[in-house]
Design a protein around this motif. Structure first.
Motif, PDB file in Angstrom:
ATOM      1  N   THR A 161       0.006   4.580  10.085  1.00 16.91           N
ATOM      2  CA  THR A 161      -0.327   3.053  10.089  1.00 16.91           C
ATOM      3  C   THR A 161      -1.718   2.932  10.377  1.00 16.91           C
ATOM      4  O   THR A 161      -2.261   3.509  11.244  1.00 16.91           O
ATOM      5  CB  THR A 161       0.464   2.307  10.679  1.00 16.91           C
ATOM      6  N   GLY A 162      -2.245   1.741   9.984  1.00 17.29           N
ATOM      7  CA  GLY A 162      -3.655   1.270  10.161  1.00 17.29           C
ATOM      8  C   GLY A 162      -3.726  -0.264  10.218  1.00 17.29           C
ATOM      9  O   GLY A 162      -2.825  -0.892   9.733  1.00 17.29           O
ATOM     10  N   LYS A 163      -4.781  -0.704  10.717  1.00 15.47           N
ATOM     11  CA  LYS A 163      -5.148  -2.010  10.881  1.00 15.47           C
ATOM     12  C   LYS A 163      -6.399  -2.298  10.317  1.00 15.47           C
ATOM     13  O   LYS A 163      -7.496  -1.539  10.534  1.00 15.47           O
ATOM     14  CB  LYS A 163      -5.110  -2.517  12.281  1.00 15.47           C
ATOM     15  N   VAL A 164      -6.554  -3.338   9.338  1.00  8.71           N
ATOM     16  CA  VAL A 164      -8.067  -3.504   8.980  1.00  8.71           C
ATOM     17  C   VAL A 164      -8.979  -4.179   9.843  1.00  8.71           C
ATOM     18  O   VAL A 164      -8.663  -5.022  10.686  1.00  8.71           O
ATOM     19  CB  VAL A 164      -8.060  -4.518   7.725  1.00  8.71           C
ATOM     20  N   LEU A 165     -10.160  -3.584  10.206  1.00  4.11           N
ATOM     21  CA  LEU A 165     -11.122  -4.168  10.940  1.00  4.11           C
ATOM     22  C   LEU A 165     -12.070  -5.263  10.316  1.00  4.11           C
ATOM     23  O   LEU A 165     -12.754  -6.021  10.850  1.00  4.11           O
ATOM     24  CB  LEU A 165     -11.746  -2.981  11.719  1.00  4.11           C
ATOM     25  N   GLY A 166     -12.518  -4.724   9.040  1.00  9.50           N
ATOM     26  CA  GLY A 166     -13.475  -5.336   8.199  1.00  9.50           C
ATOM     27  C   GLY A 166     -14.051  -4.659   7.097  1.00  9.50           C
ATOM     28  O   GLY A 166     -13.071  -3.774   6.941  1.00  9.50           O
ATOM     29  N   PHE A 167     -15.031  -4.761   6.612  1.00  7.22           N
ATOM     30  CA  PHE A 167     -15.625  -4.083   5.505  1.00  7.22           C
ATOM     31  C   PHE A 167     -17.046  -3.607   5.516  1.00  7.22           C
ATOM     32  O   PHE A 167     -17.701  -4.248   6.302  1.00  7.22           O
ATOM     33  CB  PHE A 167     -15.545  -5.302   4.170  1.00  7.22           C
ATOM     34  N   ARG A 203       1.726   6.948   0.123  1.00  4.90           N
ATOM     35  CA  ARG A 203       1.506   8.179  -1.069  1.00  4.90           C
ATOM     36  C   ARG A 203      -0.023   8.171  -1.139  1.00  4.90           C
ATOM     37  O   ARG A 203      -0.671   7.336  -1.394  1.00  4.90           O
ATOM     38  CB  ARG A 203       2.269   7.684  -2.171  1.00  4.90           C
ATOM     39  N   VAL A 204      -0.346   9.658  -1.304  1.00 10.43           N
ATOM     40  CA  VAL A 204      -1.834   9.868  -1.773  1.00 10.43           C
ATOM     41  C   VAL A 204      -1.684  10.901  -2.916  1.00 10.43           C
ATOM     42  O   VAL A 204      -0.763  11.907  -2.789  1.00 10.43           O
ATOM     43  CB  VAL A 204      -2.467  10.585  -0.577  1.00 10.43           C
ATOM     44  N   ALA A 205      -2.505  10.543  -3.562  1.00 14.04           N
ATOM     45  CA  ALA A 205      -2.502  11.273  -5.153  1.00 14.04           C
ATOM     46  C   ALA A 205      -3.200  12.847  -4.712  1.00 14.04           C
ATOM     47  O   ALA A 205      -3.886  12.899  -3.779  1.00 14.04           O
ATOM     48  CB  ALA A 205      -3.264  10.745  -6.260  1.00 14.04           C
ATOM     49  N   GLU A 245      -1.609   4.766  -2.033  1.00 13.65           N
ATOM     50  CA  GLU A 245      -0.868   3.789  -1.939  1.00 13.65           C
ATOM     51  C   GLU A 245      -0.584   3.108  -0.867  1.00 13.65           C
ATOM     52  O   GLU A 245      -0.180   4.361   0.085  1.00 13.65           O
ATOM     53  CB  GLU A 245       0.592   4.128  -3.023  1.00 13.65           C
ATOM     54  N   ILE A 246      -0.521   1.784  -0.532  1.00 16.39           N
ATOM     55  CA  ILE A 246      -0.290   1.563   0.809  1.00 16.39           C
ATOM     56  C   ILE A 246       0.715   0.427   0.710  1.00 16.39           C
ATOM     57  O   ILE A 246       0.622  -0.451  -0.219  1.00 16.39           O
ATOM     58  CB  ILE A 246      -1.588   1.051   1.576  1.00 16.39           C
ATOM     59  N   ARG A 247       1.406  -0.053   1.792  1.00 17.78           N
ATOM     60  CA  ARG A 247       2.416  -0.930   1.687  1.00 17.78           C
ATOM     61  C   ARG A 247       1.635  -2.109   2.788  1.00 17.78           C
ATOM     62  O   ARG A 247       1.437  -1.694   3.803  1.00 17.78           O
ATOM     63  CB  ARG A 247       3.639  -0.713   2.291  1.00 17.78           C
ATOM     64  N   VAL A 248       1.558  -2.989   2.166  1.00 15.21           N
ATOM     65  CA  VAL A 248       0.903  -4.367   3.137  1.00 15.21           C
ATOM     66  C   VAL A 248       1.515  -5.557   2.770  1.00 15.21           C
ATOM     67  O   VAL A 248       1.789  -5.805   1.815  1.00 15.21           O
ATOM     68  CB  VAL A 248      -0.490  -4.358   2.925  1.00 15.21           C
ATOM     69  N   ARG A 249       2.116  -6.279   3.759  1.00 16.09           N
ATOM     70  CA  ARG A 249       2.682  -7.656   3.634  1.00 16.09           C
ATOM     71  C   ARG A 249       3.982  -7.630   2.811  1.00 16.09           C
ATOM     72  O   ARG A 249       3.972  -8.487   1.825  1.00 16.09           O
ATOM     73  CB  ARG A 249       1.688  -8.586   3.397  1.00 16.09           C
ATOM     74  N   GLY A 250       4.726  -6.434   2.697  1.00 18.02           N
ATOM     75  CA  GLY A 250       5.701  -6.389   1.707  1.00 18.02           C
ATOM     76  C   GLY A 250       5.560  -5.876   0.442  1.00 18.02           C
ATOM     77  O   GLY A 250       6.391  -5.881  -0.467  1.00 18.02           O
ATOM     78  N   SER A 251       4.326  -5.823   0.058  1.00 20.33           N
ATOM     79  CA  SER A 251       3.967  -5.259  -1.299  1.00 20.33           C
ATOM     80  C   SER A 251       3.401  -3.953  -1.331  1.00 20.33           C
ATOM     81  O   SER A 251       2.620  -3.418  -0.144  1.00 20.33           O
ATOM     82  CB  SER A 251       2.681  -6.248  -1.728  1.00 20.33           C
ATOM     83  N   ALA A 252       3.256  -3.226  -2.348  1.00 23.57           N
ATOM     84  CA  ALA A 252       2.684  -2.053  -2.452  1.00 23.57           C
ATOM     85  C   ALA A 252       1.334  -2.054  -3.230  1.00 23.57           C
ATOM     86  O   ALA A 252       1.274  -2.789  -4.302  1.00 23.57           O
ATOM     87  CB  ALA A 252       3.402  -1.185  -3.304  1.00 23.57           C
ATOM     88  N   LEU A 253       0.210  -1.570  -2.672  1.00 24.65           N
ATOM     89  CA  LEU A 253      -1.095  -1.507  -3.312  1.00 24.65           C
ATOM     90  C   LEU A 253      -1.656  -0.206  -3.424  1.00 24.65           C
ATOM     91  O   LEU A 253      -1.635   0.681  -2.800  1.00 24.65           O
ATOM     92  CB  LEU A 253      -2.025  -2.340  -2.329  1.00 24.65           C
ATOM     93  N   ALA A 293     -11.141   2.061  -1.184  1.00 20.80           N
ATOM     94  CA  ALA A 293     -10.618   2.503   0.349  1.00 20.80           C
ATOM     95  C   ALA A 293     -11.675   2.858   1.262  1.00 20.80           C
ATOM     96  O   ALA A 293     -12.003   2.333   2.255  1.00 20.80           O
ATOM     97  CB  ALA A 293      -9.780   3.874  -0.012  1.00 20.80           C
ATOM     98  N   ARG A 294     -12.992   3.411   0.760  1.00 19.83           N
ATOM     99  CA  ARG A 294     -14.045   3.541   1.373  1.00 19.83           C
ATOM    100  C   ARG A 294     -14.923   2.336   2.009  1.00 19.83           C
ATOM    101  O   ARG A 294     -15.541   2.395   2.983  1.00 19.83           O
ATOM    102  CB  ARG A 294     -14.947   4.280   0.755  1.00 19.83           C
TER     103      ARG A 294
END
Length: 91
Positions: A27-33, A59-61, A68-76, A83-84
């Motif tokens: 798991t991770g948490k977004v700090l910024g961009f 999942r990672v290709a 692929e990440i799961r965030v707020r109940g959705s898959a992105l 990602a970078r």
């Protein structure tokens, strides 16, 4: 002598990584961009990746693109460049 604020000390103790470094199930948490990747900022914000949002790597290709990440109940699915652009903290 360098004076360091309490916030800087706390930031130094966190494990900051890129999304590409996380493994499936972590798991991770977004700090910024990243400021140099401003092109992707608006797109990532629109997908719900706002600061302090927690996510899980699903999942990672094989070549690491996409992730692929799961965030707020959705898959992105994020491309490497997207990602970078994320600055994250390992959960």
């Amino acid at each position: 002598m360098q004076i360091v604020s309490v916030g800087e000390v706390a930031d130094g103790m966190r494990s900051r990584v890129t999304l590409a470094e996380l493994k499936v199930g972590e798991t991770g948490k977004v700090l910024g961009f990243d400021k140099s990747e401003a092109v992707y900022r608006r797109r990532l914000l629109a997908m719900g990746l706002t600061p302090r949002t927690e996510f899980t790597v699903v999942r990672v290709a094989p070549l690491g693109d996409p992730v692929e990440i799961r965030v707020r109940g959705s898959a992105l699915a994020l491309r490497k460049d997207e990602a970078r652009a994320l600055r994250i903290e390992r959960g």
